[in-house]
Enzyme design. Structure first.
Site: not given
Length: 404
Positions: A30, A35-36, A153
């Site tokens: 999260k 959220t995964v 990233d």
């Protein structure tokens, strides 16, 4: 018009995800934007033979929604590629409702590189393990840059381990599209030649670095003003001025507001390599301002004997992006470095055996899920929105907070 990618999963990429049919097996993560979950389709995959990762974003946040749509767009480009890269994810399907936007990705059962590193002795990787993972990460970044995508990233938490043990980059919401600069095919860097010394004993790097730092003077101060933006003109290439990334991985040009291009990924690769070697990032300060100051003026510190690995890190962490390793010829420069001697780049997934193979999932999900197992996506978020029940308390004249 964009088309959905094909997939061997039980999902049908030509149709949207049906969130009502998805059952959550567990929460994978999260973050600030979404959220995964690990999920399966309760209708087409009732035996849970093909679970997959589902990233879901609440549309109530305009910023999160914008980033989610951008990530899906990038994933579609990667999935539609006629020559897909084995170290980049494949979009299985996506869906958007009035409340949520969601997309499905293959499940990486090995977790992320940060967790794996922390499980090692002294929290560091050996040189051979670093070489294995770096080679795959370099190939992934090379593929992105060839497509005109700056990742922006790169960090251990965004490097996942597939079931096979090979890596996959994740989270593309901070990436951007750039026109690849036109640069000379060959460019001589003024950095020192790779050191011929044999590689140091990496298991003692963490302790040696701590002793080494006790003898160092404090770094000089530098003004840090990340708010300022200055756009520079670079012929033949496009640069971004947005201020994104994780503090300890942000490059000097981003902090200065000079604009940036693909070189920010090679800087982040240097920070990542340093962290894999020493168990900590090279420029971390007591707060964000000190971290940014260190990025601008401090040189990375190395313990032990110089090696091909420390030379590679030093070349990647050059503060001037035009003199940084990878700026002029991209990944080709990095692949030619002495640290990668002997690597067969075209056969990475076939020749080298991954140093760590993920164990089967804790619950061994396949074939062990009953009809009552799991819970629905919407059910999960409805529970989050439900206010907690008040704590039971005794009515007492000594308790001024009791309501009657």
């Amino acid at each position: 018009m964009e088309t959905r990618p094909s997939s061997s999963s039980s999902l049908s990429p030509a149709t949207n995800l049906n969130l009502d049919r998805l059952k959550v097996l567990k929460l994978l993560g999260k973050g600030a934007t979404g959220t995964v979950f690990l999920v399966h389709d309760s209708v087409s995959d009732s035996s849970v033979s093909s679970p997959f990762a589902l990233k879901l974003v609440d549309k109530s946040s305009a910023s999160s929604l914008r980033r989610a749509r951008w990530e899906i767009q990038i994933l579609r480009r990667l999935s539609d590629d006629t020559n897909p890269n084995p170290f980049l994810p494949k979009l299985l399907a996506s869906s958007e409702s009035s409340e949520f936007i969601a997309w499905a990705l293959p499940y990486c059962s090995g977790g992320d590189l940060n967790v794996l590193r922390q499980r090692q002795n002294d929290g560091v990787f050996s040189s051979s393990v670093i070489k294995f993972y770096l080679a795959e990460i370099v190939c992934a970044l090379d593929h992105l840059h060839t497509m005109g995508i700056a990742y922006r990233d790169l960090k251990p938490e965004n490097i996942l381990l597939q079931e096979s043990g090979h890596v996959t980059l994740t989270d593309f919401d901070l990436s951007c599209s750039l026109n690849k600069p036109t640069r000379p095919e060959f460019y001589h860097l003024s950095d020192p030649e790779p050191d011929p010394n044999p590689e140091s004993n990496l298991s003692h790097n963490k302790k040696s670095l701590r002793i080494f730092r006790q003898k160092k003077k404090k770094t000089k101060s530098a003004r840090v003003n990340p708010i300022t933006r200055r756009r520079l003109s670079f012929s033949g290439g496009e640069r971004s001025n947005s201020f994104v990334g994780t503090d300890e991985y942000i490059s000097p040009e981003v902090i200065r507001g000079d604009g940036h291009d693909f070189a920010v990924d090679w800087w982040a690769l240097g920070v990542l390599t340093y962290e894999m070697m020493y168990g900590e990032t090279p420029f971390k300060g007591r707060n964000k301002k000190e971290t940014f100051r260190n990025v601008l003026v401090k040189e990375p510190e190395f313990a032990g004997k110089p090696s091909d690995l420390t030379d590679l890190i030093r070349r990647l962490l050059v503060k001037d992006p035009t003199k940084r390793f990878g700026f002029w010829r991209g990944a080709a420069e990095i692949k030619e470095h002495a640290f990668f001697k002997g690597v067969r780049w075209e056969l990475l997934t076939e020749v080298l055996r991954p140093p760590f193979i993920p164990l089967r999932d804790d619950g061994d999900l396949t074939g062990k899920v009953t009809e009552e197992s799991g819970f629905g996506i919407k059910e999960y978020f409805e529970k989050l929105k439900t206010p907690p029940l008040p704590l039971p308390h005794e009515c007492s004249e000594n308790n001024p907070f009791v309501d009657f």
